[in-house]
Design a protein around this motif. Structure first.
Motif, PDB file in Angstrom:
ATOM      1  N   GLY A 103       0.805  -1.212   0.000  1.00  0.00           N
ATOM      2  CA  GLY A 103       0.000   0.000   0.000  1.00  0.00           C
ATOM      3  C   GLY A 103       0.841   1.266   0.000  1.00  0.00           C
ATOM      4  O   GLY A 103       0.634   2.157  -0.825  1.00  0.00           O
ATOM      5  N   PRO A 104       1.816   1.359   0.919  1.00  0.00           N
ATOM      6  CA  PRO A 104       2.658   2.558   0.932  1.00  0.00           C
ATOM      7  C   PRO A 104       3.391   2.793  -0.385  1.00  0.00           C
ATOM      8  O   PRO A 104       3.581   3.936  -0.799  1.00  0.00           O
ATOM      9  N   ALA A 105       3.787   1.718  -1.064  1.00  0.00           N
ATOM     10  CA  ALA A 105       4.473   1.876  -2.351  1.00  0.00           C
ATOM     11  C   ALA A 105       3.547   2.466  -3.390  1.00  0.00           C
ATOM     12  O   ALA A 105       3.955   3.301  -4.209  1.00  0.00           O
ATOM     13  N   LEU A 106       2.287   2.051  -3.382  1.00  0.00           N
ATOM     14  CA  LEU A 106       1.344   2.578  -4.371  1.00  0.00           C
ATOM     15  C   LEU A 106       1.102   4.069  -4.177  1.00  0.00           C
ATOM     16  O   LEU A 106       0.878   4.803  -5.149  1.00  0.00           O
ATOM     17  N   TYR A 107       1.177   4.519  -2.924  1.00  0.00           N
ATOM     18  CA  TYR A 107       0.940   5.938  -2.654  1.00  0.00           C
ATOM     19  C   TYR A 107       2.035   6.835  -3.237  1.00  0.00           C
ATOM     20  O   TYR A 107       1.877   8.056  -3.262  1.00  0.00           O
ATOM     21  N   ARG A 108       3.118   6.233  -3.705  1.00  0.00           N
ATOM     22  CA  ARG A 108       4.123   7.038  -4.401  1.00  0.00           C
ATOM     23  C   ARG A 108       3.613   7.469  -5.780  1.00  0.00           C
ATOM     24  O   ARG A 108       4.094   8.448  -6.340  1.00  0.00           O
ATOM     25  N   TYR A 109       2.638   6.739  -6.300  1.00  0.00           N
ATOM     26  CA  TYR A 109       2.114   7.039  -7.637  1.00  0.00           C
ATOM     27  C   TYR A 109       0.847   7.890  -7.574  1.00  0.00           C
ATOM     28  O   TYR A 109       0.629   8.752  -8.426  1.00  0.00           O
ATOM     29  N   PHE A 110       0.013   7.626  -6.590  1.00  0.00           N
ATOM     30  CA  PHE A 110      -1.202   8.415  -6.375  1.00  0.00           C
ATOM     31  C   PHE A 110      -1.366   8.633  -4.881  1.00  0.00           C
ATOM     32  O   PHE A 110      -1.408   7.673  -4.107  1.00  0.00           O
ATOM     33  N   ALA A 111      -1.457   9.883  -4.483  1.00  0.00           N
ATOM     34  CA  ALA A 111      -1.490  10.212  -3.057  1.00  0.00           C
ATOM     35  C   ALA A 111      -2.779   9.753  -2.388  1.00  0.00           C
ATOM     36  O   ALA A 111      -2.802   9.539  -1.178  1.00  0.00           O
ATOM     37  N   SER A 112      -3.855   9.635  -3.174  1.00  0.00           N
ATOM     38  CA  SER A 112      -5.141   9.251  -2.593  1.00  0.00           C
ATOM     39  C   SER A 112      -6.044   8.706  -3.682  1.00  0.00           C
ATOM     40  O   SER A 112      -5.746   8.823  -4.885  1.00  0.00           O
ATOM     41  N   ARG A 113      -7.145   8.133  -3.258  1.00  0.00           N
ATOM     42  CA  ARG A 113      -8.144   7.676  -4.225  1.00  0.00           C
ATOM     43  C   ARG A 113      -8.651   8.826  -5.075  1.00  0.00           C
ATOM     44  O   ARG A 113      -8.844   8.697  -6.287  1.00  0.00           O
ATOM     45  N   ASP A 114      -8.837   9.985  -4.456  1.00  0.00           N
ATOM     46  CA  ASP A 114      -9.347  11.126  -5.203  1.00  0.00           C
ATOM     47  C   ASP A 114      -8.352  11.601  -6.264  1.00  0.00           C
ATOM     48  O   ASP A 114      -8.754  12.035  -7.347  1.00  0.00           O
ATOM     49  N   ASP A 115      -7.069  11.527  -5.966  1.00  0.00           N
ATOM     50  CA  ASP A 115      -6.065  11.876  -6.970  1.00  0.00           C
ATOM     51  C   ASP A 115      -6.150  10.934  -8.161  1.00  0.00           C
ATOM     52  O   ASP A 115      -6.023  11.354  -9.316  1.00  0.00           O
ATOM     53  N   LEU A 116      -6.353   9.668  -7.872  1.00  0.00           N
ATOM     54  CA  LEU A 116      -6.491   8.672  -8.946  1.00  0.00           C
ATOM     55  C   LEU A 116      -7.740   8.947  -9.774  1.00  0.00           C
ATOM     56  O   LEU A 116      -7.693   8.977 -11.015  1.00  0.00           O
ATOM     57  N   LEU A 117      -8.879   9.172  -9.116  1.00  0.00           N
ATOM     58  CA  LEU A 117     -10.113   9.446  -9.829  1.00  0.00           C
ATOM     59  C   LEU A 117     -10.010  10.732 -10.650  1.00  0.00           C
ATOM     60  O   LEU A 117     -10.534  10.817 -11.773  1.00  0.00           O
ATOM     61  N   ALA A 118      -9.331  11.735 -10.086  1.00  0.00           N
ATOM     62  CA  ALA A 118      -9.175  13.000 -10.804  1.00  0.00           C
ATOM     63  C   ALA A 118      -8.395  12.799 -12.094  1.00  0.00           C
ATOM     64  O   ALA A 118      -8.776  13.315 -13.156  1.00  0.00           O
ATOM     65  N   GLU A 119      -7.312  12.054 -12.023  1.00  0.00           N
ATOM     66  CA  GLU A 119      -6.513  11.823 -13.238  1.00  0.00           C
ATOM     67  C   GLU A 119      -7.290  10.980 -14.238  1.00  0.00           C
ATOM     68  O   GLU A 119      -7.207  11.212 -15.455  1.00  0.00           O
ATOM     69  N   MET A 120      -8.046  10.014 -13.759  1.00  0.00           N
ATOM     70  CA  MET A 120      -8.860   9.202 -14.662  1.00  0.00           C
ATOM     71  C   MET A 120      -9.923  10.062 -15.348  1.00  0.00           C
ATOM     72  O   MET A 120     -10.179   9.923 -16.547  1.00  0.00           O
ATOM     73  N   GLY A 121     -10.542  10.966 -14.580  1.00  0.00           N
ATOM     74  CA  GLY A 121     -11.577  11.818 -15.144  1.00  0.00           C
ATOM     75  C   GLY A 121     -11.035  12.770 -16.186  1.00  0.00           C
ATOM     76  O   GLY A 121     -11.603  12.912 -17.280  1.00  0.00           O
ATOM     77  N   VAL A 122      -9.926  13.421 -15.864  1.00  0.00           N
ATOM     78  CA  VAL A 122      -9.314  14.341 -16.826  1.00  0.00           C
ATOM     79  C   VAL A 122      -8.887  13.578 -18.078  1.00  0.00           C
ATOM     80  O   VAL A 122      -9.084  14.042 -19.207  1.00  0.00           O
ATOM     81  N   GLY A 123      -8.311  12.400 -17.878  1.00  0.00           N
ATOM     82  CA  GLY A 123      -7.902  11.590 -19.028  1.00  0.00           C
ATOM     83  C   GLY A 123      -9.083  11.191 -19.892  1.00  0.00           C
ATOM     84  O   GLY A 123      -8.985  11.174 -21.126  1.00  0.00           O
ATOM     85  N   ALA A 124     -10.201  10.874 -19.259  1.00  0.00           N
ATOM     86  CA  ALA A 124     -11.394  10.500 -20.012  1.00  0.00           C
ATOM     87  C   ALA A 124     -11.920  11.678 -20.822  1.00  0.00           C
ATOM     88  O   ALA A 124     -12.281  11.535 -22.001  1.00  0.00           O
ATOM     89  N   TYR A 125     -11.976  12.850 -20.219  1.00  0.00           N
ATOM     90  CA  TYR A 125     -12.423  14.038 -20.953  1.00  0.00           C
ATOM     91  C   TYR A 125     -11.499  14.319 -22.137  1.00  0.00           C
ATOM     92  O   TYR A 125     -11.954  14.671 -23.229  1.00  0.00           O
ATOM     93  N   LYS A 126     -10.196  14.196 -21.917  1.00  0.00           N
ATOM     94  CA  LYS A 126      -9.252  14.435 -23.005  1.00  0.00           C
ATOM     95  C   LYS A 126      -9.465  13.432 -24.144  1.00  0.00           C
ATOM     96  O   LYS A 126      -9.384  13.795 -25.327  1.00  0.00           O
ATOM     97  N   ALA A 127      -9.748  12.190 -23.782  1.00  0.00           N
ATOM     98  CA  ALA A 127      -9.930  11.154 -24.799  1.00  0.00           C
ATOM     99  C   ALA A 127     -11.178  11.399 -25.639  1.00  0.00           C
ATOM    100  O   ALA A 127     -11.142  11.315 -26.868  1.00  0.00           O
ATOM    101  N   VAL A 128     -12.292  11.697 -24.982  1.00  0.00           N
ATOM    102  CA  VAL A 128     -13.518  11.926 -25.753  1.00  0.00           C
ATOM    103  C   VAL A 128     -13.412  13.229 -26.543  1.00  0.00           C
ATOM    104  O   VAL A 128     -13.916  13.331 -27.666  1.00  0.00           O
ATOM    105  N   ALA A 129     -12.733  14.241 -25.993  1.00  0.00           N
ATOM    106  CA  ALA A 129     -12.525  15.488 -26.736  1.00  0.00           C
ATOM    107  C   ALA A 129     -11.712  15.237 -27.997  1.00  0.00           C
ATOM    108  O   ALA A 129     -12.007  15.798 -29.067  1.00  0.00           O
ATOM    109  N   ALA A 130     -10.693  14.382 -27.887  1.00  0.00           N
ATOM    110  CA  ALA A 130      -9.878  14.060 -29.056  1.00  0.00           C
ATOM    111  C   ALA A 130     -10.708  13.386 -30.138  1.00  0.00           C
ATOM    112  O   ALA A 130     -10.551  13.671 -31.334  1.00  0.00           O
ATOM    113  N   GLU A 131     -11.615  12.493 -29.724  1.00  0.00           N
ATOM    114  CA  GLU A 131     -12.468  11.807 -30.700  1.00  0.00           C
ATOM    115  C   GLU A 131     -13.409  12.793 -31.387  1.00  0.00           C
ATOM    116  O   GLU A 131     -13.592  12.757 -32.607  1.00  0.00           O
ATOM    117  N   VAL A 132     -14.017  13.663 -30.614  1.00  0.00           N
ATOM    118  CA  VAL A 132     -14.968  14.616 -31.173  1.00  0.00           C
ATOM    119  C   VAL A 132     -14.260  15.636 -32.064  1.00  0.00           C
ATOM    120  O   VAL A 132     -14.731  15.976 -33.155  1.00  0.00           O
TER     121      VAL A 132
END
Length: 242
Positions: free
Chosen positions: A56-85
């Protein structure tokens, strides 16, 4: 090899490894969303760490929290659909361009239903998207703005055009966004028409796409693509798009 070159190579390798691990973490998180939906505990960093084979502590080096992970996933998703459109050829203009944009929007969502529901579905309990999300969301709708520039709204749409005209004058950021995509200043009447059309297209698409992504049309005997096409034609009719 000089030490400086060795160090630069090690740094590049380290960044590549970090990027690969972050991508793997996000892939597992998507699978967790698919299995558990958008419940607050469906994406759990400790379960991701176990699946990826790290502490667990090792994973926190990549994402500080669940919300940080969700935020990056959300931004990435918006970027992906924007690229398609934004990749859609809208040179034909009018109704054909509107259909092409809506199809690209739906095709991305159909291929990534859980990511679509992450950014457009019921909010994940306790999660607040980062402020930059708004700009990425507007990037998805941006290509719709010029399609409606030559629209002639039917009288029933006039009240909405009036409200969006006020929004354009009151919110400088919205005016800049519309001008970026249309080349027209906020005070131009066509800007309000374009904004009205683009924003109206959003719920028209989202209604069908979100229900499809959540599996609500299963067994109903129609194709979601057909339903969306009918809705887009109705929208085009309301703006008298050729």
């Amino acid at each position: 090899m000089p030490a400086a070159y060795q160090l630069a190579g090690q740094r590049r390798a380290g960044r590549a490894g970090t990027d690969q691990t972050r991508a793997e973490i996000k892939e597992i998180a998507v699978r967790q969303l698919a299995a558990g939906g958008l419940e607050s505990e469906s994406v759990a960093l400790l379960r991701i760490a176990k699946e990826i084979g790290m502490s667990g502590p090792a994973l926190y080096r990549y994402f500080a929290s669940r919300d940080d992970l969700l935020a990056e996933m959300g931004v990435g998703a918006y970027k992906a659909v924007a690229a398609e459109v934004q990749a859609v050829d809208v040179s034909a203009g009018g109704r054909r361009a509107l259909h092409a944009l809506a199809t690209a929007f739906r095709d991305w969502a159909a291929a990534q239903p859980h990511l679509y529901l992450l950014i457009q579905g019921t909010p994940v309990p306790g999660f607040r998207p980062p402020d930059e999300t708004l700009a990425h969301a507007r990037a998805v709708l941006g290509p719709f703005l010029p399609v409606f520039l030559k629209g002639r709204p039917v009288p029933s749409v006039d009240p909405l055009v009036g409200e969006f005209s006020h929004w354009l004058r009151a919110d400088a950021a919205v005016g800049e966004w519309v001008q970026q995509w249309t080349g027209l200043p906020p005070e131009d009447p066509a800007s309000a028409v374009a904004l009205t059309g683009a924003i109206t297209a959003w719920p028209q698409m989202h209604g069908t796409v979100s229900l499809e992504s959540a599996g609500q049309f299963t067994g109903m005997g129609h194709r979601p693509a057909t339903l969306l096409a009918v809705q887009i034609d109705m929208l085009a009719d309301s703006f008298q798009l050729a």
